[in-house]
Design a protein around this motif. Structure first.
Motif, PDB file in Angstrom:
ATOM      1  N   ARG A   1       0.831  -1.205   0.000  1.00  0.00           N
ATOM      2  CA  ARG A   1       0.000   0.000   0.000  1.00  0.00           C
ATOM      3  C   ARG A   1       0.869   1.261   0.000  1.00  0.00           C
ATOM      4  O   ARG A   1       2.008   1.269   0.466  1.00  0.00           O
TER       5      ARG A   1
ATOM      6  N   MET B   1      -3.600   3.507  -0.333  1.00  0.00           N
ATOM      7  CA  MET B   1      -3.853   3.212  -1.743  1.00  0.00           C
ATOM      8  C   MET B   1      -3.028   2.000  -2.170  1.00  0.00           C
ATOM      9  O   MET B   1      -1.838   1.911  -1.886  1.00  0.00           O
TER      10      MET B   1
ATOM     11  N   GLU C   1      -1.218  -1.224  -6.942  1.00  0.00           N
ATOM     12  CA  GLU C   1      -1.708  -1.533  -8.284  1.00  0.00           C
ATOM     13  C   GLU C   1      -2.656  -0.467  -8.812  1.00  0.00           C
ATOM     14  O   GLU C   1      -3.117  -0.548  -9.950  1.00  0.00           O
ATOM     15  N   THR C   2      -2.953   0.555  -8.013  1.00  0.00           N
ATOM     16  CA  THR C   2      -3.883   1.604  -8.426  1.00  0.00           C
ATOM     17  C   THR C   2      -3.326   2.379  -9.612  1.00  0.00           C
ATOM     18  O   THR C   2      -2.121   2.615  -9.710  1.00  0.00           O
ATOM     19  N   ASP C   3      -4.234   2.812 -10.473  1.00  0.00           N
ATOM     20  CA  ASP C   3      -3.834   3.609 -11.639  1.00  0.00           C
ATOM     21  C   ASP C   3      -3.685   5.071 -11.212  1.00  0.00           C
ATOM     22  O   ASP C   3      -4.527   5.928 -11.516  1.00  0.00           O
ATOM     23  N   TYR C   4      -2.584   5.328 -10.487  1.00  0.00           N
ATOM     24  CA  TYR C   4      -2.305   6.673  -9.969  1.00  0.00           C
ATOM     25  C   TYR C   4      -0.822   6.948 -10.193  1.00  0.00           C
ATOM     26  O   TYR C   4       0.006   6.031 -10.055  1.00  0.00           O
TER      27      TYR C   4
ATOM     28  N   ALA D   1       1.716   5.722  -7.556  1.00  0.00           N
ATOM     29  CA  ALA D   1       1.804   4.265  -7.483  1.00  0.00           C
ATOM     30  C   ALA D   1       2.633   3.716  -8.636  1.00  0.00           C
ATOM     31  O   ALA D   1       3.441   2.790  -8.457  1.00  0.00           O
TER      32      ALA D   1
ATOM     33  N   ALA E   1      -7.623   8.455 -12.247  1.00  0.00           N
ATOM     34  CA  ALA E   1      -7.196   9.311 -11.142  1.00  0.00           C
ATOM     35  C   ALA E   1      -7.481  10.788 -11.406  1.00  0.00           C
ATOM     36  O   ALA E   1      -7.406  11.601 -10.475  1.00  0.00           O
TER      37      ALA E   1
END
Length: 720
Positions: A186, A206, A209-212, A215, A239
């Motif tokens: 995270r 978060m 693997e988040t599309d940010y 990250a 995002a």
């Protein structure tokens, strides 16, 4: 080439702001940057203030105070105004506050630093227009040098983030910053600037693997530059709704890498468009590298502080239950540097029977983990011996044997290392709350100090032996005296006395002044303890850590014991009695003739505010003669009791010296070359009254002096 010429060549000026005198000194380049003739000038503070934008000037005090508290550099952006109120240019000031504490306790400082013009972009333009100029390149180099120094000085994560938020990048200063940390799988925000409280909510916890952008930076270890909102929306459509509400124009996300490991990400966001030219990317990459290293150092330091603070608190005792008629306060402040643990300790031990207790204070040699370990073991041993009911001398004798055995074991375990035996000083006081009787045993430790009801402060000389652990079988003679109602006793380690370059004499003089002042300024024993510690090191708490502790030269342990009564300052009333009495008692043994000097010093301290210094000299001379006669002409010890009573200016001093001999003194007529035989003659000449009182066993010789103004002719002794 002179330093001034080098700085002038890179358009950097020097300035000095003296807070105490309210004056500012500018060199020629600094004067030019402020719109003045390019020559060195000394100006009042108000004249320099008028050259800056008032909003910028008002922020300086807060920046300086924070820098003084943290021991870091003060950095500020200041707009220079012309006489018509237009902005001439923007300068960056970086300065070092030099703190100076005055005799009356006020803190003044001087700011010594540099002024350098920075190229700030105008609204509607991009930083790329300024990035190609030589001035920008020089500013970039100066900025990176200053940023590296400021980040290297940061001691905590919060301080690193504060420094990062204050960095003014040449030509493209971001208005929003965020630092992301990694914990498992995270990503979370560990600090931000330029946002409102709660804005970090959607970015907390978060998944990696988040599309940010942040990250992705952590996953790949590569920086991302988003020069426009369109680019952000195209690359990270999921995002974009989260970022759109901040109304930014450009973003940079950079990995925070230490030793090849990505520990997080850093975001710099801009309200004006930034093209992220190679020069700009170079600056951002360098700052990210320095920021990562600073965060790593701060994290390690914080982990060490947390570990050692827990160790320190576990080792230090809490004061016992309330004692009827007495109040106790204590402080422990560790030394700075390293693990911030050392060998000082204090303890309060209930004794068998429940009607008495013991106060212990000690100092194991050294300021390292071994000293802390020995301290913990020695404290437990002393507590065990006291709880078994041993007298003070027996407690210290057993503790000395115990420490000698411990240090022998250390030497056997570490025979290949250059380690020697450790010793410890210690002061053990057995207290009877009902009578105020104190029985003291001392092992190489500073003597206790007593503050009387009227504020007079005396160091009470006590018999003593070698520090613990030097010789296994050592005797520790005891000394008894009474703590009268309203009096306060102070026990401390030498760290409180000698910190700040003081020796035992000058350090004691400083503490005496604080104790005397504290009679009127402290409303409680706790406040007096804080006053003593803060006067040596600045504001402190029961257990001080952080930047202030890092500057400490030695551990400090402090214990205050007050017997409730008028003048104590422990909650039982502060009013002085109508006729204050000062009283001190001292035993001079046959085997300790050197303590005659201590007897003289006791009398001088007792009469520190006596109206006539000649009378003080007379009293000291008679005391010295009386005590010396006992040691020379008898086989016993001399017991000195001195008491000053009455109102200031009309007091009466009575001094008695008792011994076990029945032989009465008689008047002699010594010749000019005689070395003795003048005692009775001196008392006849100098004392207002004197006499000899036979006792059941032995006698008591006494004299009285009546305080008189030096200008009063009755103060002069009668002439034959």
């Amino acid at each position: 080439m002179r330093t001034e010429d080098v700085l002038a060549a890179i358009a950097t000026g020097l300035w000095r702001w003296d807070n105490a005198s309210g004056t500012v000194t500018l060199d020629g380049e600094a004067a030019r940057l402020l719109g003045l003739p390019a020559e060195e000038v000394h100006l009042p503070e108000v004249a320099v203030r008028s050259r800056f934008h008032p909003v910028d000037w008002n922020e300086i005090n807060g920046i300086v105070q924070l820098a003084v508290a943290e021991g870091t550099l003060a950095e500020a952006l200041l707009r220079v105004m012309d006489e018509d109120g237009r902005v001439l240019r923007t300068v960056r000031s970086r300065s070092k506050p030099l703190e100076n504490r005055t005799a009356d306790g006020r803190t003044d400082y001087q700011l010594v630093g540099t002024l350098q013009e920075i190229a700030a972009p105008q609204p509607g333009t991009t930083a790329a227009h300024t990035a190609i100029t030589g001035d920008w390149r020089r500013s970039r180099e100066a900025f990176l040098l200053d940023a590296g120094r400021a980040l290297a000085e940061a001691r905590s994560t919060a301080e690193v983030l504060r420094v990062a938020a204050s960095l003014s990048m040449p030509g493209f200063t971001p208005d929003g910053l965020a630092v992301f940390g990694v914990a498992g799988d995270r990503l979370s925000v560990i600090g931000h600037h330029g946002h409102n409280p709660g804005d970090e909510g959607p970015f907390t916890e978060m998944l990696l693997e988040t599309d940010y952008p942040a990250a992705e930076v952590v996953r790949t270890g590569r920086a991302l530059y988003l020069p426009s909102p369109e680019e952000y929306k195209r690359r990270f459509p999921a995002a974009w709704p989260l970022a759109r509400r901040f109304a930014r124009a450009s973003w940079a996300f950079l990995p925070l890498i230490v030793a090849g490991r990505t520990m997080g990400a850093w975001m710099a966001a801009f309200k004006h468009p930034v093209s992220f030219s190679p020069d700009e990317r170079s600056v951002l990459t360098t700052v990210a590298r320095m920021l990562a290293q600073a965060l790593q150092r701060a994290g390690v330091a914080e982990s060490e502080r947390e570990l050692t603070t827990g160790l320190q608190r576990a080792m230090m005792p809490t004061l016992g239950p309330e004692i009827p008629g007495m109040t106790v306060a204590a402080r422990y402040v560790p030394t700075g540097g390293g693990l911030q643990v050392g060998g000082d300790w204090y303890d309060m031990i209930p004794l068998p029977g429940g009607d008495r207790f013991a106060l212990v204070i000690g100092d194991v040699q050294g300021h390292d983990v071994r000293a802390a370990g020995l301290m913990g073991q020695l404290r437990i041993a002393v507590r065990a011996y006291a709880s078994e009911g041993h007298r003070p001398d027996a407690v210290l004798s057993r503790a000395s044997r115990f420490l000698a055995g411990l240090t022998d074991s250390y030497e056997e375990d570490e025979e290949d290392e250059d380690v020697g035996p450790r010793f410890a000083t210690c002061l053990y006081v057995e207290c009877d709350p009902e009578t105020g009787m104190l029985e003291v045993a001392r092992a190489g430790h500073p003597d206790p100090v007593v503050r009387m009801t009227d504020g007079t402060v005396l160091m009470r000389p006590t018999a003593g032996g070698l520090p613990l652990g030097i010789v296994a079988d050592t005797d520790y003679p005891t000394t008894r005296f009474t703590l009268e109602p309203g009096e306060t006793m102070m026990l401390c380690t030498d760290g409180l006395i000698e910190t700040g370059g003081h020796d035992l004499d000058t350090g004691w003089a400083r503490l005496r002044a604080i104790l005397e002042t504290g009679t009127h300024e402290s409303e409680s024993l706790e406040k007096l303890a804080d006053l003593l510690v803060s006067a040596v090191h600045g504001p402190s708490s029961h257990h001080t850590t952080g930047p202030l502790a890092d500057r400490r030269e030695d551990d400090i342990a402090l214990v205050l014991l007050c017997r409730e009564g008028p003048g104590c300052g422990c909650g039982a009333g502060l009013a002085h009695p109508a006729r204050p009495v000062r009283r001190t008692m001292l035993t001079v043994a046959q085997a300790e003739p050197e303590r005659i000097a201590g007897a003289r010093q006791q009398v001088r301290q007792l009469l520190h505010d006596w109206a006539d210094e000649d009378q003080v000299d007379s009293a000291v001379l008679m005391v010295s003669e009386m005590v010396t006669n006992v040691l020379m002409h008898t086989d016993g010890d001399a017991l000195l009791v001195a008491e000053a009573a009455g109102e200031h200016g009309t007091r009466r001093l009575r001094v008695e010296v008792a011994d076990g001999s029945d032989e009465l003194p008689h008047k002699r007529h010594p010749g000019e070359m005689a070395s003795s035989g003048r005692g009775v003659l001196l008392m006849e000449m100098l004392a207002d009254r004197w006499g000899v009182d036979p006792r059941g066993e032995g006698k008591s010789i006494w004299f009285e002096l009546h305080e008189q103004s030096k200008a009063d002719p009755e103060n002069l002794p009668d002439t034959p």
